[in-house]
Structures are given as structure tokens and as C-alpha cells.
Enzyme design. Structure first.
Site, mmCIF file in Angstrom:
data_model
loop_
_atom_site.group_PDB
_atom_site.id
_atom_site.type_symbol
_atom_site.label_atom_id
_atom_site.label_comp_id
_atom_site.label_asym_id
_atom_site.label_seq_id
_atom_site.Cartn_x
_atom_site.Cartn_y
_atom_site.Cartn_z
ATOM 1 N N ASP A 1 0.957 -1.244 -0.275
ATOM 2 C CA ASP A 1 0.059 0.214 -0.071
ATOM 3 C C ASP A 1 0.633 1.371 -0.094
ATOM 4 O O ASP A 1 2.047 1.246 0.614
ATOM 5 C CB ASP A 1 -0.959 -0.117 1.301
ATOM 6 C CG ASP A 1 -1.790 -1.163 1.400
ATOM 7 O OD1 ASP A 1 -2.069 -1.793 0.206
ATOM 8 O OD2 ASP A 1 -2.353 -1.237 2.370
ATOM 9 N N ASP A 60 -0.813 7.566 8.040
ATOM 10 C CA ASP A 60 -0.821 6.015 8.502
ATOM 11 C C ASP A 60 0.587 5.864 9.050
ATOM 12 O O ASP A 60 0.679 5.356 10.293
ATOM 13 C CB ASP A 60 -0.242 5.214 6.978
ATOM 14 C CG ASP A 60 -1.593 4.651 6.507
ATOM 15 O OD1 ASP A 60 -1.525 4.979 4.905
ATOM 16 O OD2 ASP A 60 -2.684 4.588 6.911
ATOM 17 N N GLU A 116 0.627 -3.062 10.508
ATOM 18 C CA GLU A 116 0.448 -2.847 9.070
ATOM 19 C C GLU A 116 1.532 -2.043 8.571
ATOM 20 O O GLU A 116 1.919 -2.263 7.692
ATOM 21 C CB GLU A 116 -0.919 -2.348 8.755
ATOM 22 C CG GLU A 116 -1.125 -2.268 7.307
ATOM 23 C CD GLU A 116 -2.172 -1.102 6.827
ATOM 24 O OE1 GLU A 116 -3.209 -1.350 7.587
ATOM 25 O OE2 GLU A 116 -2.400 -1.015 5.628
ATOM 26 N N GLU A 117 1.962 -0.916 9.388
ATOM 27 C CA GLU A 117 2.775 -0.104 8.746
ATOM 28 C C GLU A 117 4.497 -0.517 9.135
ATOM 29 O O GLU A 117 5.237 0.186 8.839
ATOM 30 C CB GLU A 117 2.550 1.265 9.328
ATOM 31 C CG GLU A 117 1.354 1.806 9.180
ATOM 32 C CD GLU A 117 0.920 1.691 7.676
ATOM 33 O OE1 GLU A 117 -0.466 1.479 7.419
ATOM 34 O OE2 GLU A 117 1.582 1.561 6.640
ATOM 35 N N ASP A 159 -3.877 -1.848 13.163
ATOM 36 C CA ASP A 159 -3.990 -1.271 11.735
ATOM 37 C C ASP A 159 -4.120 -0.019 12.331
ATOM 38 O O ASP A 159 -5.034 0.498 12.631
ATOM 39 C CB ASP A 159 -5.216 -1.740 11.092
ATOM 40 C CG ASP A 159 -5.553 -1.044 9.657
ATOM 41 O OD1 ASP A 159 -6.329 -1.159 9.061
ATOM 42 O OD2 ASP A 159 -4.422 0.055 9.629
ATOM 43 N N LEU A 173 -4.144 3.284 11.136
ATOM 44 C CA LEU A 173 -5.095 3.906 10.146
ATOM 45 C C LEU A 173 -5.874 3.141 9.466
ATOM 46 O O LEU A 173 -5.257 2.721 8.303
ATOM 47 C CB LEU A 173 -4.074 5.149 9.666
ATOM 48 C CG LEU A 173 -5.205 6.435 9.679
ATOM 49 C CD1 LEU A 173 -6.137 6.282 8.368
ATOM 50 C CD2 LEU A 173 -5.789 6.841 10.973
ATOM 51 N N ASP A 174 -6.952 2.687 9.594
ATOM 52 C CA ASP A 174 -7.750 1.967 8.801
ATOM 53 C C ASP A 174 -8.480 2.925 7.776
ATOM 54 O O ASP A 174 -9.257 3.865 8.141
ATOM 55 C CB ASP A 174 -8.561 1.058 9.303
ATOM 56 C CG ASP A 174 -9.678 0.317 8.264
ATOM 57 O OD1 ASP A 174 -9.070 -0.390 7.558
ATOM 58 O OD2 ASP A 174 -10.846 0.453 8.328
ATOM 59 N N GLU A 200 -6.342 -6.906 11.022
ATOM 60 C CA GLU A 200 -7.712 -6.470 10.470
ATOM 61 C C GLU A 200 -8.764 -7.467 10.646
ATOM 62 O O GLU A 200 -9.741 -7.404 11.553
ATOM 63 C CB GLU A 200 -7.945 -6.149 8.941
ATOM 64 C CG GLU A 200 -6.936 -4.643 8.693
ATOM 65 C CD GLU A 200 -6.862 -4.482 7.206
ATOM 66 O OE1 GLU A 200 -6.749 -5.344 6.335
ATOM 67 O OE2 GLU A 200 -7.223 -3.225 6.686
HETATM 68 P P1 AHG Z 1 -6.239 0.325 4.953
HETATM 69 O O1 AHG Z 1 -6.367 1.822 4.610
HETATM 70 O O2 AHG Z 1 -5.663 -0.036 6.309
HETATM 71 O O3 AHG Z 1 -5.325 -0.214 3.938
HETATM 72 O O4 AHG Z 1 -7.434 -0.349 4.683
HETATM 73 C C1 AHG Z 1 -8.425 -0.071 3.670
HETATM 74 C C2 AHG Z 1 -9.273 -1.209 3.405
HETATM 75 C C3 AHG Z 1 -10.564 -1.423 4.382
HETATM 76 O O5 AHG Z 1 -10.533 -0.360 5.106
HETATM 77 C C4 AHG Z 1 -11.698 -1.249 3.188
HETATM 78 O O6 AHG Z 1 -12.714 -2.021 3.600
HETATM 79 C C5 AHG Z 1 -11.007 -1.463 2.074
HETATM 80 O O7 AHG Z 1 -9.418 -1.275 2.076
HETATM 81 C C6 AHG Z 1 -11.452 -0.904 0.840
HETATM 82 O O8 AHG Z 1 -10.856 -1.700 -0.282
HETATM 83 P P2 AHG Z 1 -11.057 -0.942 -1.667
HETATM 84 O O9 AHG Z 1 -10.337 0.347 -1.935
HETATM 85 O O10 AHG Z 1 -10.425 -2.019 -2.610
HETATM 86 O O11 AHG Z 1 -12.674 -0.829 -1.966
HETATM 87 MN MN MN Z 2 -7.096 -1.146 7.193
HETATM 88 MN MN MN Z 3 -4.243 0.925 7.525
#
Ligand code: AHG
Ligand code: MN
Ligand code: MN
Length: 324
Positions: free
Chosen positions: A62, A68, A90-91, A109, A111-112, A272
Site C-alpha cells: 500500500d 498512516d 500494518e505499517e 492497523d 489507520l484503517d 484487520e
Molecule cells: P487500509 O486503509 O488500512 O489499507 O484499509 C483499507 C481497506 C478497508 O478499510 C476497506 O474496507 C478496503 O480497504 C477498501 O478496499 P477498496 O479500496 O478496494 O474498496
Molecule cells: Mn485497514
Molecule cells: Mn491501515
């Protein structure tokens, strides 16, 4: 009842028979969450471009956003003052060992929902607390979902709030104007039935047949095999979709799909899915990867992904019947 008289999390813990070191970890997380929430509310006002990428990637590939990294630093600093053994984030590529003697590990996680930082949508912090069978192993082996003694998530939305379980039901707290987390008047149980699903429908052409069939039947509504109409939501933040499902029921699906890198979905098991699954089971719902319960999946590597479907028990069972 005036909010100022609702029980604070400190007094909730005062009468809770739970691991004392675990309580101190969770209270430290509450302090970190207040800091992260305040930072998120400053997006566009501070010098830090919180929603911008840092240029770096995390282990799962990511693009890391400023918030984050800041959130991870805030959490790590808060945990350093506790009796925690190891921190899985996660980071961070690998576990951070705080103490060889610690019997507890935390996965997080920080920052989700990072893609929502500069769109003013609800984001959050997800965590699982694990107790190990003996000292000296924290950080040396990955924690297993069934070793969780507590799990929860903070949501930074219209309300800064916390949904948590310490192994005996799920309780919710809201951040009051006095800066204290106070218990919300909410008996938390996920309704067994629902007519609302959450999925990123733009991936439909990549889904496997069981999910394709299930969603097609939902979309066919009253004219289709289910003979009922469904509604759809997709927040792009797991914490936001999860909070809604605890509040009014529903099912959430992030399944594996045919895109390269999505053979095991998009969400990560250890920081998560384990936490959400622990809470969902405590609230009478189900959380699965389509073939087994999330909490029964053995961890193989820190950033491994897992397909994740969770929510209203009867509806999840109906979905899982498509996999058989
Ligand atoms: P994070 O920001 O910690 O990487 O999590 C994002 C996750 C979750 O929060 C969300 O349901 C999903 O990514 C969304 O995925 P898409 O952008 O593919 O829809
Ligand atoms: Mn997340
Ligand atoms: Mn995250």
C-alpha cells in the site's frame, strides 16, 4: 441521563475481571486514539499533508499516507509505556519487541481507511490483544486468532468511538466533551437477518462464482430467488462498514478475486480480520473466509491477506451455502 454521568472506560475496567496488563494496553490505545482523532480533524489545516503519500510503501504494497505513519508512531509510543511484549503493525515489516518477558502481543492497523483521509469520511484504528502461553515468545511467533483475549476498533467519524470486547460481549464507548470515553447505551448484538450487503461492486467481473451468484440474487430483489429487496453500502473503510453492521446488521464481503494480488482478497488476517472476527462472534454474528471461520485460520506471515465475509449470521450462512 446526562452524558457526564455515563460510565467511563476506566470505571468499566475497574469492575471488569480481566488481565491488568491488558487493561493498561487498552487504556494506552485510548490515549493514542484521541491523538489520532485530533490529528485527522486537522487535515488541511496543519502543515502535515496527512492524506498525501509519503512516497514509501508498506509491506503489503500500500502507498503509505502521512497519517498512516503518524498514527503508527503515536500507537507505538503509547504502547512503549505498557507491559506489552510485542507489537505487530500494518505499517512495520516485522514485529517490534518491547519486552522479552511480556506475555501479551498487540496487532494493529493504526489507520484503517487511508484512502478516505482527505475525503472527510470515517477512518479508524483496529487492534487485537493476544495472550501467549509462556514468556519469551511474544514477537517470535505470529499470534493466532484463538489466542485473542480482547479486540476492538476506534472509529473517527462524526463521533470518535470505540467498539471493544474483552471476551465477554461487545461494548461501545463515545469520546465525550470532557475528553473521556464513556459507555454508550447500546446492547450490542448483530441481528441474525438482514437485507443490506456491503461490497465493492466495481470488482464484479473479477469475483468467483459463489460471490457472483450471491450478489446477483441480492440485486434481483423481490423478482429473484430471494424474493426480497436488498440495499447496498460500501464505505471504503472497514471500520465504518463494520460499525454500521454492529448497529443495524448487514453483511460485508471482501472476497478473493481474479485480479493479480487479490487471490486472497485485500484485507489482512492478523491486524484487520482477526479483530473484526473476534468482535463479530462475540456479538452473535459470523466471520469467514468462505471456507472456514476467520478465527480458525492459522497465521503464516504477518501481512498475509484473507478473504473476509462477516455479519448477520443467517445471511452469512446463506452466502456460505453458495460456496458448497
Ligand atoms: P487500509 O486503509 O488500512 O489499507 O484499509 C483499507 C481497506 C478497508 O478499510 C476497506 O474496507 C478496503 O480497504 C477498501 O478496499 P477498496 O479500496 O478496494 O474498496
Ligand atoms: Mn485497514
Ligand atoms: Mn491501515
Amino acid at each position: 441521563m446526562r452524558s457526564g454521568t455515563r460510565q467511563t472506560i476506566n470505571s468499566y475496567f475497574g469492575s471488569l475481571a480481566f488481565d491488568e496488563d491488558g487493561k493498561s494496553v487498552i487504556l494506552a490505545l485510548c490515549g493514542a486514539a484521541i491523538e489520532i482523532s485530533a490529528l485527522a480533524a486537522q487535515t488541511g489545516l496543519t502543515t502535515e499533508a496527512l492524506g498525501d503519500t509519503t512516497g514509501a510503501q508498506n509491506s503489503d504494497g500500500d502507498q503509505q499516507k502521512q497519517l498512516d505513519v503518524l498514527a503508527d508512531e503515536i500507537v507505538s509510543r503509547a504502547l512503549g509505556a505498557t507491559a506489552l511484549g510485542a507489537y505487530f503493525s500494518e505499517e512495520r515489516d516485522d514485529a517490534v519487541i518491547f519486552s522479552q518477558k511480556g506475555m501479551l502481543s498487540l496487532s494493529c492497523d493504526p489507520l484503517d481507511g487511508s484512502s478516505n483521509i482527505d475525503t472527510n469520511l470515517t477512518i479508524g484504528t483496529i487492534f487485537s490483544l493476544f495472550r501467549h502461553s509462556e514468556a519469551g515468545i511474544a514477537g517470535k511467533q505470529l499470534p493466532h486468532g484463538r489466542e485473542q483475549i480482547a479486540a476492538g476498533f476506534f472509529a473517527y467519524g462524526p463521533q470518535t468511538s470505540l467498539l471493544i470486547s474483552c471476551g465477554d460481549s461487545v461494548v461501545a464507548f463515545g469520546l465525550d466533551q470532557d475528553g473521556l470515553f464513556r459507555q454508550l447505551d447500546w446492547q450490542i448484538a448483530i441481528p441474525a437477518q438482514t437485507a443490506e450487503f456491503a461490497i465493492n461492486a466495481s470488482n464484479a467481473r473479477h469475483w468467483m462464482p459463489p460471490v457472483k451468484r450471491y450478489i446477483e440474487q441480492c440485486v434481483a430483489g423481490i423478482d429473484g430467488a430471494r424474493k426480497k429487496n436488498f440495499n447496498m453500502r460500501w464505505a471504503g473503510s472497514l471500520v465504518a462498514d463494520a460499525w454500521r453492521i454492529f448497529r443495524r446488521g448487514g453483511v460485508f464481503l471482501y472476497p478473493e478475486d481474479s485480479r493479480s494480488g487479490y487471490e486472497h482478497g485485500r484485507l489482512r488476517l492478523i491486524y484487520e480480520a482477526y479483530a473484526i472476527a473476534f468482535l463479530v462472534e462475540q456479538a452473535g454474528g459470523l466471520a469467514s473466509d468462505g471456507r472456514q471461520m476467520i478465527l480458525d485460520i492459522a497465521p503464516e506471515q504477518l501481512h498475509q491477506r484473507t478473504p473476509l465475509v462477516f455479519g448477520s449470521k443467517d445471511e452469512i450462512n446463506h452466502l456460505l451455502s453458495n460456496y458448497r
